[in-house]
Structure formats: structure tokens, C-alpha cells
Design an enzyme around this catalytic site. Structure first.
Site, PDB file in Angstrom:
ATOM      1  N   SER A 149       0.767  -1.399   0.060  1.00  0.00           N
ATOM      2  CA  SER A 149      -0.257   0.269  -0.006  1.00  0.00           C
ATOM      3  C   SER A 149       0.942   1.619   0.365  1.00  0.00           C
ATOM      4  O   SER A 149       1.786   1.511   0.558  1.00  0.00           O
ATOM      5  CB  SER A 149      -0.881   0.308   0.638  1.00  0.00           C
ATOM      6  OG  SER A 149      -1.609   1.387   1.357  1.00  0.00           O
ATOM      7  N   TYR A 162      -1.593   0.455  12.891  1.00  0.00           N
ATOM      8  CA  TYR A 162      -0.636  -0.628  13.180  1.00  0.00           C
ATOM      9  C   TYR A 162      -0.706  -1.268  11.332  1.00  0.00           C
ATOM     10  O   TYR A 162      -0.152  -2.119  10.577  1.00  0.00           O
ATOM     11  CB  TYR A 162      -1.517  -1.897  13.640  1.00  0.00           C
ATOM     12  CG  TYR A 162      -1.143  -1.362  14.907  1.00  0.00           C
ATOM     13  CD1 TYR A 162      -0.198  -0.952  15.473  1.00  0.00           C
ATOM     14  CD2 TYR A 162      -2.318  -1.460  15.612  1.00  0.00           C
ATOM     15  CE1 TYR A 162      -0.502  -0.253  17.031  1.00  0.00           C
ATOM     16  CE2 TYR A 162      -2.428  -1.134  17.281  1.00  0.00           C
ATOM     17  CZ  TYR A 162      -1.555  -0.090  17.989  1.00  0.00           C
ATOM     18  OH  TYR A 162      -1.416   0.022  19.391  1.00  0.00           O
TER      19      TYR A 162
HETATM   20  P1  NDP Z   1     -11.502  -6.572  -0.204  1.00  0.00           P
HETATM   21  O1  NDP Z   1     -11.520  -5.906   1.164  1.00  0.00           O
HETATM   22  O2  NDP Z   1     -11.959  -5.816  -1.308  1.00  0.00           O
HETATM   23  O3  NDP Z   1      -9.861  -7.657  -0.305  1.00  0.00           O
HETATM   24  C1  NDP Z   1     -10.031  -8.011   0.495  1.00  0.00           C
HETATM   25  C2  NDP Z   1      -9.741  -9.885   0.422  1.00  0.00           C
HETATM   26  O4  NDP Z   1      -8.858 -10.229   1.216  1.00  0.00           O
HETATM   27  C3  NDP Z   1     -10.835 -10.696   0.567  1.00  0.00           C
HETATM   28  O5  NDP Z   1     -10.903 -11.531  -1.559  1.00  0.00           O
HETATM   29  C4  NDP Z   1     -10.678 -11.329   1.659  1.00  0.00           C
HETATM   30  O6  NDP Z   1     -11.611 -12.522   1.616  1.00  0.00           O
HETATM   31  C5  NDP Z   1      -9.049 -11.348   1.701  1.00  0.00           C
HETATM   32  N1  NDP Z   1      -8.553 -11.927   3.238  1.00  0.00           N
HETATM   33  C6  NDP Z   1      -9.100 -10.461   4.245  1.00  0.00           C
HETATM   34  N2  NDP Z   1      -8.879 -11.606   5.418  1.00  0.00           N
HETATM   35  C7  NDP Z   1      -8.437 -12.898   5.428  1.00  0.00           C
HETATM   36  C8  NDP Z   1      -8.033 -13.684   5.625  1.00  0.00           C
HETATM   37  N3  NDP Z   1      -8.024 -14.048   6.937  1.00  0.00           N
HETATM   38  N4  NDP Z   1      -7.583 -15.183   5.382  1.00  0.00           N
HETATM   39  C9  NDP Z   1      -8.326 -14.920   3.460  1.00  0.00           C
HETATM   40  N5  NDP Z   1      -8.900 -14.259   3.316  1.00  0.00           N
HETATM   41  C10 NDP Z   1      -8.789 -12.902   3.674  1.00  0.00           C
HETATM   42  O7  NDP Z   1     -10.016  -5.097  -0.268  1.00  0.00           O
HETATM   43  P2  NDP Z   1      -8.871  -4.465  -1.444  1.00  0.00           P
HETATM   44  O8  NDP Z   1      -9.024  -5.866  -2.955  1.00  0.00           O
HETATM   45  O9  NDP Z   1      -8.419  -3.354  -1.661  1.00  0.00           O
HETATM   46  O10 NDP Z   1      -7.906  -5.751  -1.640  1.00  0.00           O
HETATM   47  C11 NDP Z   1      -7.029  -6.560  -1.767  1.00  0.00           C
HETATM   48  C12 NDP Z   1      -4.679  -5.595  -1.063  1.00  0.00           C
HETATM   49  O11 NDP Z   1      -5.253  -4.546  -1.688  1.00  0.00           O
HETATM   50  C13 NDP Z   1      -4.902  -5.784   0.418  1.00  0.00           C
HETATM   51  O12 NDP Z   1      -3.636  -5.814   0.484  1.00  0.00           O
HETATM   52  C14 NDP Z   1      -4.793  -4.439   0.835  1.00  0.00           C
HETATM   53  O13 NDP Z   1      -4.281  -3.929   2.169  1.00  0.00           O
HETATM   54  C15 NDP Z   1      -3.860  -3.567  -0.203  1.00  0.00           C
HETATM   55  N6  NDP Z   1      -4.894  -2.548  -0.302  1.00  0.00           N
HETATM   56  C16 NDP Z   1      -6.456  -1.815  -1.141  1.00  0.00           C
HETATM   57  C17 NDP Z   1      -6.162  -0.513  -1.204  1.00  0.00           C
HETATM   58  C18 NDP Z   1      -7.641  -0.191  -1.756  1.00  0.00           C
HETATM   59  O14 NDP Z   1      -8.010   1.286  -1.425  1.00  0.00           O
HETATM   60  N7  NDP Z   1      -8.549  -1.472  -1.556  1.00  0.00           N
HETATM   61  C19 NDP Z   1      -4.866   0.405  -1.003  1.00  0.00           C
HETATM   62  C20 NDP Z   1      -3.636   0.544  -0.541  1.00  0.00           C
HETATM   63  C21 NDP Z   1      -4.000  -1.706  -0.491  1.00  0.00           C
HETATM   64  P3  NDP Z   1     -12.667 -12.819   2.722  1.00  0.00           P
HETATM   65  O15 NDP Z   1     -13.264 -11.401   3.208  1.00  0.00           O
HETATM   66  O16 NDP Z   1     -13.488 -13.899   1.770  1.00  0.00           O
HETATM   67  O17 NDP Z   1     -11.987 -12.942   3.427  1.00  0.00           O
END
Ligand code: NDP
Length: 281
Positions: A149, A162
């Protein structure tokens, strides 16, 4: 399906939603066999439907419900991928989250359990997946792309302490891993997204879909926040992930970060003040 990922097998974590789902779709459209994973069954079903709607054959994808922070979830993901597809070429460590404090504490007052969960999903799960897939990726001379990020960069973040720490740790882990693993032919790189329209901020702040939409619209309308003038879409990030996962495109890039943020990290708060004072004069 022909394409730059023909004959490649990819695990994309966090592909039940947002950036991960779009990355799985893009990879599959370009020929990869993909393992889609996450915890939420409805979201996993929506990812499956998106793949089917794009004309991807069921033989070309695998859905594995798993909590990526658990050892058993990680093992199942790898085991089922190898059983169905026979090898692993690409690991995209995309799953991540900013954990909401149950007592709504902010900044450095957030609870220690929030710290632990935040580190576990954003850093520890990546370390464990990297260790567990290492022998398989060494066999194929594979590629790892981590999704970090822009909050990992130098600016401080008063609202949440965090999550930015975790992403900064992930970036530094990427650098160390990249040096170690390139000796085995495995490349490791990172994409750092800015503001992207996904489910992320709904989970982060407990917002409704409408509240999240307003946030993305407002941010996009403010060029002192996002100079390009709109909030990012998941495909903007998926395309950068694909570039770093595709050896033909990026063979000589090792341990680097690509920032995909519409220019957010190019502007400083001081710019907003200059714009405000010009507008009010
Ligand atoms: P979403 O919330 O849309 O997707 C997050 C994904 O991570 C979901 O598929 C969720 O699956 C999965 N996930 C979260 N926790 C777990 C877990 N414990 N076990 C398995 N799967 C998990 O967010 P984004 O698509 O935006 O996020 C993707 C990445 O991009 C992340 O690393 C985020 O930090 C990063 N990011 C996003 C930004 C934004 O503005 N959107 C900005 C900067 C970085 P489920 O809920 O089905 O478990």
C-alpha cells in the site's frame, strides 16, 4: 486460452473480492490456471461467477475457501493447487486488511489485539506462504508479487497506527526475500496501490456501500488527494501485478515497488493548502 500466462499456474490470495478477484480474472483471461481463495462463501461464489461469465473453463480455476492466517488454510491452498494443476508458477500475496478496532480506538491507542491481527494478515501470512511455496516456485523458476500500500511510504498516519506499519514491514520483507530467492530463480516484487474502489474501506471503517462510494467519489473529485482526478479501480492494480508476474515483461526487476495511486504520493498536504488559499482569494 492463449496469452502471456499460458501454461502458468497462479495462487492469488484474497481473490474473493476487489483487487484479488480482478487479478484472478486478468490472469485467467491471459491463459493462467488460477486458484481463487478467501473466507467468505458468497464472495467466493461471486468470483466463480465472474470467471464463468468471462468464459473461463472450470478446469482452469480452483476455488479454495481458506483463512490465510491459519497454517491449515495455507497448507490446503497449496495442496489443492498442486493436486489440481500439478505445479505452481506464480504466487500473488494480495490478501490484506486494515483491522477495525472493536472499541473504535484510533491511532496509537488501538488495542494490541488489533496490532497482532493486522500483522498476521498483512505480514505473517505472506512470510508463511513464501516459505511454504518456495520449493514449488524454485522448481518452476516462479514469480511472487506482494500487494502492499502507499501507506507504507514515509508519511505518518494518525488514524491507524498498525496497518501502515504492517505494510512497511511487508515492503522490507519483500526486499530481503527478493535477494534470497533470486538465487533460486524466484523473483519477488511489490505493488503499492493508492485509493482503489473495493470492499477494503467498508471493512476498515465499518462503512455501508453508499458511504464507501461517497468516500471514493469525494477523494476522486479532489485533485489535491488524487491528482489524476478519480479513485482507482481494481484493474489498475491487477495490470501492474500482471506486469511484475510476467517474466517476459519484467525479468530484470527484482525486489522493487511499483506505486499505482493516481499521483497521491506525488502531492503533499502543503499543496492542498496552496490550492485552498488560491480558491478563496
Ligand atoms: P477487499 O476488502 O475488497 O479484499 C480483501 C481480500 O482479502 C478479500 O478477498 C478477503 O477475503 C481477503 N482476506 C482478508 N482477510 C483474510 C483472511 N484472514 N484469510 C483469507 N482471506 C482474507 O480489499 P482490496 O481488494 O482492496 O485489498 C487487496 C489488497 O490491496 C490488500 O492487501 C490491501 O491491503 C491492499 N490495498 C488496498 C487499497 C484500497 O484502496 N482498496 C489501498 C492499498 C492497498 P474474505 O473476506 O472472503 O476472507
Amino acid at each position: 486460452m492463449p496469452g502471456r500466462f499460458a501454461d502458468k499456474v497462479a495462487i492469488i490470495t484474497g481473490s474473493s473480492n476487489g483487487i484479488g478477484r480482478e487479478t484472478a480474472l486478468l490472469f485467467a483471461k491471459e491463459g493462467a490456471k488460477v486458484t481463487v481463495t478467501g473466507r467468505n462463501p458468497d464472495r467466493l461464489q461471486a468470483s466463480k461467477q465472474a470467471l464463468l461469465d468471462a468464459g473461463i473453463l472450470e478446469s482452469h480455476f480452483l476455488i479454495v475457501p481458506a483463512d490465510i492466517t491459519t497454517s491449515s488454510g495455507q497448507d490446503e491452498l497449496i495442496k489443492q493447487t498442486l493436486e489440481k494443476f500439478g505445479k505452481l508458477n506464480i504466487l500473488v500475496n494480495n490478501a490484506g486488511a486494515s483491522i477495525k478496532d472493536p472499541q473504535n480506538r484510533t491511532g496509537i491507542s488501538q488495542g494490541i489485539e488489533v496490532y497482532e491481527q493486522t500483522i498476521k494478515i498483512n505480514v505473517q501470512s505472506v512470510i508463511e506462504m513464501t516459505q511454504k511455496t518456495r520449493p514449488h516456485l524454485a522448481k518452476t523458476k516462479g514469480d511472487i508479487v506482494n500487494v502492499s500500500s502507499i501507506v507504507a511510504t514515509k508519511a505518518g498516519w494518525s488514524l491507524l497506527a498498525y496497518y501502515p506499519m504492517a505494510k512497511a514491514a511487508l515492503d522490507q520483507y519483500t526486499r530481503s526475500a527478493a535477494i534470497d530467492l533470486i538465487a533460486e530463480g524466484i523473483r519477488v516484487n511489490t505493488v503499492n496501490p493508492g485509493i482503489v474502489r473495493t470492499g477494503f474501506h467498508e471493512s476498515e471503517f465499518g462503512w455501508s456501500a453508499e458511504e464507501a462510494k461517497k468516500f471514493y467519489d469525494d477523494m476522486g473529485a479532489n485533485r489535491s488527494s488524487i491528482p489524476v482526478g478519480f479513485a482507482g479501480r481494481p484493474e489498475h492494480i491487477a495490470k501492474a501485478v500482471a506486469f511484475l508476474a510476467d517474466r517476459d515483461s519484467s525479468e530484470y526487476i527484482i525486489g522493487q515497488n511499483i506505486v499505482v495511486d493516481g499521483g497521491t504520493t506525488m502531492v503533499l498536504g502543503i499543496h492542498a493548502n496552496v490550492l485552498n488559499s488560491l480558491n478563496s482569494s
